[in-house]
Design a protein around this motif. Structure first.
Motif, PDB file in Angstrom:
ATOM      1  N   CYS A   5      37.554  32.832   4.518  1.00 42.31           N
ATOM      2  CA  CYS A   5      38.969  32.637   4.190  1.00 42.31           C
ATOM      3  C   CYS A   5      39.704  33.969   4.123  1.00 42.31           C
ATOM      4  O   CYS A   5      40.780  34.132   4.698  1.00 42.31           O
ATOM      5  CB  CYS A   5      39.091  31.893   2.868  1.00 42.31           C
ATOM      6  N   LEU A   6      39.121  34.939   3.433  1.00 39.19           N
ATOM      7  CA  LEU A   6      39.764  36.239   3.265  1.00 39.19           C
ATOM      8  C   LEU A   6      39.893  36.975   4.599  1.00 39.19           C
ATOM      9  O   LEU A   6      40.930  37.586   4.893  1.00 39.19           O
ATOM     10  CB  LEU A   6      38.959  37.083   2.277  1.00 39.19           C
ATOM     11  N   ALA A   7      38.849  36.901   5.417  1.00 35.47           N
ATOM     12  CA  ALA A   7      38.886  37.569   6.714  1.00 35.47           C
ATOM     13  C   ALA A   7      39.975  36.982   7.606  1.00 35.47           C
ATOM     14  O   ALA A   7      40.726  37.719   8.263  1.00 35.47           O
ATOM     15  CB  ALA A   7      37.525  37.460   7.395  1.00 35.47           C
ATOM     16  N   ASN A   8      40.092  35.671   7.642  1.00 35.68           N
ATOM     17  CA  ASN A   8      41.138  35.036   8.449  1.00 35.68           C
ATOM     18  C   ASN A   8      42.531  35.320   7.907  1.00 35.68           C
ATOM     19  O   ASN A   8      43.493  35.449   8.669  1.00 35.68           O
ATOM     20  CB  ASN A   8      40.899  33.525   8.510  1.00 35.68           C
ATOM     21  N   LEU A   9      42.646  35.438   6.596  1.00 35.81           N
ATOM     22  CA  LEU A   9      43.933  35.769   5.980  1.00 35.81           C
ATOM     23  C   LEU A   9      44.373  37.176   6.365  1.00 35.81           C
ATOM     24  O   LEU A   9      45.522  37.406   6.782  1.00 35.81           O
ATOM     25  CB  LEU A   9      43.824  35.645   4.460  1.00 35.81           C
ATOM     26  N   LEU A  10      43.460  38.145   6.242  1.00 35.82           N
ATOM     27  CA  LEU A  10      43.796  39.534   6.535  1.00 35.82           C
ATOM     28  C   LEU A  10      43.933  39.787   8.040  1.00 35.82           C
ATOM     29  O   LEU A  10      44.460  40.821   8.443  1.00 35.82           O
ATOM     30  CB  LEU A  10      42.743  40.471   5.938  1.00 35.82           C
ATOM     31  N   ARG A  11      43.450  38.867   8.816  1.00 34.30           N
ATOM     32  CA  ARG A  11      43.638  38.972  10.275  1.00 34.30           C
ATOM     33  C   ARG A  11      45.116  38.839  10.633  1.00 34.30           C
ATOM     34  O   ARG A  11      45.581  39.382  11.630  1.00 34.30           O
ATOM     35  CB  ARG A  11      42.818  37.867  10.960  1.00 34.30           C
ATOM     36  N   ARG A  12      45.875  38.156   9.789  1.00 33.61           N
ATOM     37  CA  ARG A  12      47.273  37.844  10.095  1.00 33.61           C
ATOM     38  C   ARG A  12      48.284  38.442   9.110  1.00 33.61           C
ATOM     39  O   ARG A  12      49.453  38.579   9.443  1.00 33.61           O
ATOM     40  CB  ARG A  12      47.450  36.322  10.129  1.00 33.61           C
ATOM     41  N   PHE A  13      47.830  38.763   7.898  1.00 32.66           N
ATOM     42  CA  PHE A  13      48.784  39.201   6.878  1.00 32.66           C
ATOM     43  C   PHE A  13      48.274  40.424   6.117  1.00 32.66           C
ATOM     44  O   PHE A  13      47.079  40.714   6.106  1.00 32.66           O
ATOM     45  CB  PHE A  13      49.030  38.075   5.854  1.00 32.66           C
ATOM     46  N   ARG A  14      49.229  41.106   5.476  1.00 32.24           N
ATOM     47  CA  ARG A  14      48.918  42.131   4.491  1.00 32.24           C
ATOM     48  C   ARG A  14      49.403  41.635   3.137  1.00 32.24           C
ATOM     49  O   ARG A  14      50.454  41.022   3.041  1.00 32.24           O
ATOM     50  CB  ARG A  14      49.588  43.463   4.841  1.00 32.24           C
ATOM     51  N   LEU A  15      48.631  41.901   2.122  1.00 34.23           N
ATOM     52  CA  LEU A  15      48.951  41.437   0.768  1.00 34.23           C
ATOM     53  C   LEU A  15      49.663  42.542  -0.001  1.00 34.23           C
ATOM     54  O   LEU A  15      49.190  43.676  -0.057  1.00 34.23           O
ATOM     55  CB  LEU A  15      47.666  41.035   0.037  1.00 34.23           C
ATOM     56  N   LYS A  16      50.804  42.207  -0.570  1.00 33.15           N
ATOM     57  CA  LYS A  16      51.573  43.181  -1.342  1.00 33.15           C
ATOM     58  C   LYS A  16      51.929  42.590  -2.705  1.00 33.15           C
ATOM     59  O   LYS A  16      52.221  41.398  -2.819  1.00 33.15           O
ATOM     60  CB  LYS A  16      52.852  43.567  -0.602  1.00 33.15           C
ATOM     61  N   PRO A  17      51.924  43.414  -3.745  1.00 32.48           N
ATOM     62  CA  PRO A  17      52.277  42.905  -5.079  1.00 32.48           C
ATOM     63  C   PRO A  17      53.760  42.579  -5.169  1.00 32.48           C
ATOM     64  O   PRO A  17      54.601  43.234  -4.541  1.00 32.48           O
ATOM     65  CB  PRO A  17      51.899  44.062  -6.014  1.00 32.48           C
ATOM     66  N   HIS A  18      54.078  41.552  -5.928  1.00 32.76           N
ATOM     67  CA  HIS A  18      55.471  41.182  -6.174  1.00 32.76           C
ATOM     68  C   HIS A  18      56.066  42.150  -7.189  1.00 32.76           C
ATOM     69  O   HIS A  18      55.344  42.868  -7.893  1.00 32.76           O
ATOM     70  CB  HIS A  18      55.519  39.745  -6.705  1.00 32.76           C
ATOM     71  N   SER A  19      57.371  42.195  -7.249  1.00 33.98           N
ATOM     72  CA  SER A  19      58.036  43.107  -8.195  1.00 33.98           C
ATOM     73  C   SER A  19      57.672  42.765  -9.640  1.00 33.98           C
ATOM     74  O   SER A  19      57.758  43.631 -10.527  1.00 33.98           O
ATOM     75  CB  SER A  19      59.560  43.029  -8.016  1.00 33.98           C
ATOM     76  N   THR A  20      57.266  41.539  -9.885  1.00 29.55           N
ATOM     77  CA  THR A  20      56.912  41.135 -11.252  1.00 29.55           C
ATOM     78  C   THR A  20      55.405  41.233 -11.530  1.00 29.55           C
ATOM     79  O   THR A  20      54.961  40.918 -12.639  1.00 29.55           O
ATOM     80  CB  THR A  20      57.360  39.687 -11.507  1.00 29.55           C
ATOM     81  N   THR A  21      54.631  41.653 -10.512  1.00 29.22           N
ATOM     82  CA  THR A  21      53.185  41.738 -10.692  1.00 29.22           C
ATOM     83  C   THR A  21      52.826  42.829 -11.695  1.00 29.22           C
ATOM     84  O   THR A  21      53.296  43.964 -11.589  1.00 29.22           O
ATOM     85  CB  THR A  21      52.484  42.051  -9.355  1.00 29.22           C
ATOM     86  N   LYS A  22      52.004  42.483 -12.651  1.00 26.48           N
ATOM     87  CA  LYS A  22      51.553  43.450 -13.642  1.00 26.48           C
ATOM     88  C   LYS A  22      50.235  44.049 -13.209  1.00 26.48           C
ATOM     89  O   LYS A  22      49.293  43.318 -12.888  1.00 26.48           O
ATOM     90  CB  LYS A  22      51.395  42.775 -15.007  1.00 26.48           C
ATOM     91  N   VAL A  23      50.176  45.360 -13.164  1.00 27.69           N
ATOM     92  CA  VAL A  23      48.973  46.058 -12.741  1.00 27.69           C
ATOM     93  C   VAL A  23      48.262  46.623 -13.949  1.00 27.69           C
ATOM     94  O   VAL A  23      48.867  47.338 -14.762  1.00 27.69           O
ATOM     95  CB  VAL A  23      49.295  47.201 -11.749  1.00 27.69           C
ATOM     96  N   ARG A  24      46.996  46.289 -14.106  1.00 23.62           N
ATOM     97  CA  ARG A  24      46.209  46.812 -15.209  1.00 23.62           C
ATOM     98  C   ARG A  24      46.053  48.314 -15.096  1.00 23.62           C
ATOM     99  O   ARG A  24      45.941  48.862 -13.997  1.00 23.62           O
ATOM    100  CB  ARG A  24      44.817  46.175 -15.235  1.00 23.62           C
ATOM    101  N   SER A  25      46.070  48.984 -16.217  1.00 25.32           N
ATOM    102  CA  SER A  25      45.860  50.432 -16.207  1.00 25.32           C
ATOM    103  C   SER A  25      44.462  50.740 -15.702  1.00 25.32           C
ATOM    104  O   SER A  25      43.505  49.992 -15.949  1.00 25.32           O
ATOM    105  CB  SER A  25      46.007  51.001 -17.615  1.00 25.32           C
ATOM    106  N   HIS A  26      44.317  51.826 -14.942  1.00 22.47           N
ATOM    107  CA  HIS A  26      43.044  52.284 -14.354  1.00 22.47           C
ATOM    108  C   HIS A  26      42.562  51.335 -13.269  1.00 22.47           C
ATOM    109  O   HIS A  26      41.433  51.489 -12.808  1.00 22.47           O
ATOM    110  CB  HIS A  26      41.947  52.435 -15.423  1.00 22.47           C
ATOM    111  N   TYR A  27      43.394  50.352 -12.843  1.00 24.84           N
ATOM    112  CA  TYR A  27      42.897  49.396 -11.858  1.00 24.84           C
ATOM    113  C   TYR A  27      42.851  50.030 -10.480  1.00 24.84           C
ATOM    114  O   TYR A  27      43.792  50.285  -9.847  1.00 24.84           O
ATOM    115  CB  TYR A  27      43.803  48.150 -11.858  1.00 24.84           C
TER     116      TYR A  27
END
Length: 276
Positions: free
Chosen positions: A254-276
């Motif tokens: 699933c992931l391979a087929n997804l990345l074959r066609r798209f790039r994943l980007k965080p939304h403006s509201t996405t919270k990123v954990r510190s040190h992640y």
């Protein structure tokens, strides 16, 4: 069946009661029919169930020599008669196991895909490495087959690191079947005592994983430096997750087929954990 699975099921659904058009029943029966027609054997979960339900193989077990019967019987239960030791698996029991297999596999797969997508979105450098590997695999194989997925080291490392940081279960439970003394501690786990293994805590122990709060698939690209039982996203031993290979293959394809066609980007509201 765990309580959380029951809550997810439609009203009136029971894994041992199948309607005429039940999807899982029809799929399982069709696969079994095709396997019997081809005569080919497979090394997988369904084949084990088919063997347990096969009357001929069941009868062969009952005709074992006395010494052989004792040897195998002692593993199961010395107090049972041969007819109970080698009880044939009914079709209803076989089908219910397959339903549970699908339910457990799909829920954990969906959760893991969510965490993996998040990890790649907030770590674009690893996403680019994975996209490059995916493109090369497609060029070589023409499709995302099992063989193509098996050769993808970056994909495997990304998923392994995501499983370390976000294990499907935060802890495991086991019940001692005999008294067991923990080495060099003087502590004895008595028979019948339930032991909880804190998987989440172990995965974040800096003694086993350097800088554990940081998403770093590099630690899985080479030979693992952590002890064997410091990494247990699917459990370990004879009672580990029976859907492990099935779930991992789903996630990778699933992931391979997804990345074959798209790039994943965080939304403006996405919270990123510190040190992640």
């Amino acid at each position: 069946m765990p309580v959380w699975i029951w809550k997810c099921l439609p009203s009136g659904f029971h894994p041992l009661k199948f309607d005429r058009d039940d999807f899982f029943r029809d799929v399982t029966r069709n696969v079994i029919k095709k396997r019997k027609e081809s005569g080919r054997r497979y090394n997988d979960f369904l084949q084990i169930l088919m063997d347990a339900a096969d009357e001929t193989r069941h009868a062969e077990h009952l005709d074992l020599a006395e010494d052989e019967t004792d040897r195998f019987g002692s593993i199961i239960n010395d107090g049972l008669s041969p007819s109970l030791k080698y009880k044939k698996l009914s079709e209803t029991e076989l089908l219910s196991q397959c339903v549970l297999f699908f339910l457990v596999g799909y829920e954990t797969t969906a959760t893991m895909l969510t965490f993996t997508a998040y990890s790649l979105a907030v770590n674009p450098e690893w996403q680019e490495k994975l996209i490059k590997e995916v493109d090369e695999a497609f060029q070589q194989h023409g499709e995302m087959s099992h063989d193509a997925v098996r050769e993808m080291k970056v994909l495997d490392a990304v998923i392994s690191e995501t499983l370390r940081m976000h294990p499907p279960l935060g802890g495991l439970e086991r019940t001692a079947v005999e008294n067991y003394e923990l080495r060099n501690t003087g502590i004895v786990v008595e028979k019948g005592v339930r032991v909880i293994v804190p998987v989440y805590g172990i995965h974040y122990d800096p003694e086993f994983f350097e800088d554990p709060e940081t998403f770093n698939p590099e630690r899985f690209l080479e030979d693992p430096k952590h002890p064997q039982y410091a990494y247990m996203p699917f459990g370990a031993g004879p009672r580990n997750c029976l859907g492990m290979r099935f779930a991992l293959l789903e996630i990778k394809v699933c992931l391979a087929n997804l990345l074959r066609r798209f790039r994943l980007k965080p939304h403006s509201t996405t919270k990123v954990r510190s040190h992640y």
